[in-house]
Design an enzyme around this catalytic site. Structure first.
Site, mmCIF file in Angstrom:
data_model
loop_
_atom_site.group_PDB
_atom_site.id
_atom_site.type_symbol
_atom_site.label_atom_id
_atom_site.label_comp_id
_atom_site.label_asym_id
_atom_site.label_seq_id
_atom_site.Cartn_x
_atom_site.Cartn_y
_atom_site.Cartn_z
ATOM 1 N N LYS A 129 0.833 -1.206 0.000
ATOM 2 C CA LYS A 129 0.000 0.000 0.000
ATOM 3 C C LYS A 129 0.863 1.251 0.000
ATOM 4 C CE LYS A 129 -3.917 -2.275 0.164
ATOM 5 N NZ LYS A 129 -3.402 -3.495 -0.407
ATOM 6 N N ASP A 130 0.258 2.355 -0.448
ATOM 7 C CA ASP A 130 0.959 3.623 -0.569
ATOM 8 C C ASP A 130 1.335 4.206 0.786
ATOM 9 O OD1 ASP A 130 -1.072 3.283 -2.866
ATOM 10 O OD2 ASP A 130 0.358 4.733 -3.648
#
Length: 422
Positions: free
Chosen positions: A86-87
């Site tokens: 995930k970012d």
């Protein structure tokens, strides 16, 4: 197709937009709350040695977050698994697996900007791709287009028809877009060049102190001095430098001191770059994404792979129109189980130019301790995007399958410099 004018996108192979509309501009991730993603999990067995946790985090780089969790739990990194990365500049919810970690210990775990909730048990560790998809809620702020509502609605309609399924900027490193170049060097057994790039390469967003330290290492190769001068938060650089300080000249060991999953991401990023290059070449030729070419491969909804020929191309077009199959490209690895079509030929030609072969992937697999067998990937991405406009801001809500990038959707709306998306 409309060509991108942004040098970084061109370098990363993201060279075209599908939409005929002008971009709305704006900025993504003014705050982490502007990029909210929630994982759609698989069904868990509720038996077995793996504790499944729902992990919600804010502004945590993925690998650093996983490292922090295992450090706090005092367990090996081999005991943590996840279905998707995930970012960093975002609020993200995902699921992780922890081998043989009691729930009582997790209840006492307190990490800033993280919530870890045990939700199930499972027979197996989670691995990349073991999720149903992700839901996204994205806010674009300070958009510049005058007819904002009309333009965003038109772009959403074109995205529903299909856009190039590029690997997004974060696949290559949002602030340091060099992961594919690291993979390039590893595949060529250029371990010193890889370390020099990661430690000694300067990036515009960094402080003068950090850039000076990087330049000094690039000029002198002095690992001990660089270890002293680089700040503690550059943990991966420091891992390499610590290894080099203890074992001067052993650049392979310095790379292998990195977290194994991060090291494997370097090689897979090169595969992703090859896919982007081939997809852009196809866009350049002008063939619509929903029209198969002779020699290309189709993946049906049941997983079957077929090859388009002169005899079956009319049937293939009908199947695609009815949503029964999609054009896919085989990202090269140490095997090639299909006859090369136009997409694979473009990737192979680039590999030849880079002096990289399938044997290179086999050698890298041995070095990294990860298989690089290659994989099929759809060339088009289509999703229903719900849009809402308030003042000069746009809110986007949509769902994507595993391995698809929300920034690939956002860039079609923005068409702005990629630096405004990180």
């Amino acid at each position: 197709m409309k060509p991108s004018t942004h040098p970084l996108e061109i370098d990363l192979g993201m060279r075209y937009y599908a939409t005929s509309q002008p971009g709305v501009g704006g900025r993504l991730r003014t705050t982490p709350e502007d990029f909210v993603v929630e994982e759609l999990p698989i069904t868990f067995t509720n038996t077995g040695p793996y504790t499944i946790c729902k992990l919600t985090k804010r502004s945590w780089e993925h690998q650093h977050a996983m490292h922090e969790i295992t450090d706090r739990l005092r367990i090996s990194q081999k005991r943590i698994g996840w279905a998707g990365t995930k970012d960093k500049n975002a609020v993200t919810t995902q699921y992780i697996s922890l081998y043989n970690v009691p729930v009582e210990i997790l209840e006492n775990l307190n990490i800033k900007d993280m919530i870890i909730e045990p939700v199930a048990t499972h027979q197996f560790s989670l691995g990349l791709g073991q999720l149903l998809g992700n839901t996204f809620k994205i806010t674009l702020r300070d958009c510049e287009e005058e007819n904002l509502a009309e333009t965003t609605a038109a772009i959403a309609g074109e995205i529903a028809a299909g856009i190039p399924n590029y690997y997004g900027l974060q696949r290559f490193g949002a602030l340091k877009p060099v992961t594919h170049k690291m993979g390039y060097h590893i595949l060529r057994n250029e371990f010193k060049e890889a370390v020099d790039l990661y430690v000694g390469g300067c990036f515009p967003h960094e402080s003068e102190q950090v850039q000076n330290a990087r330049r000094a290492f690039a000029e002198t190769g002095d690992a001990k001095t660089a270890l002293y001068e680089l700040p503690y938060w550059l943990s991966y650089e420091r891992i390499m430098l610590d290894s080099l300080a203890k074992n001067p000249g052993d650049y392979g060991a310095a790379l292998q001191a990195m977290p194994p999953k991060l090291l494997s991401m370097f090689v897979s990023a090169y595969q992703s770059w090859l896919f982007n290059i081939a997809l852009s070449r196809r866009c350049e030729d002008g063939t619509p994404l929903n029209e198969p070419q002779i020699g290309e491969h189709l993946e049906f909804t049941n997983g079957r792979i077929d090859t388009v020929t002169e005899k079956n191309i009319a049937t293939a077009r009908q199947h695609m129109k009815r949503g029964r199959c999609f054009v896919v490209g085989w990202m090269p690895g140490k095997t090639l189980p299909v006859a090369p079509g136009p997409l694979e030929e473009t990737m192979t030609a680039q590999m030849d130019k880079d002096t990289i072969s399938m044997q290179s992937f086999a050698d890298a697999a041995e070095f990294v301790k990860t298989n690089f067998d290659g994989a099929h990937r759809r060339i088009s991405l289509a999703t229903e995007v719900k849009t809402a406009v308030f003042e000069n801001n746009v809110e986007l809500s949509f769902v994507l399958p595993p391995g698809h990038y929300a920034t690939t959707v956002a860039r079609e709306f923005m068409q702005a410099a990629p630096e405004k998306m990180v």
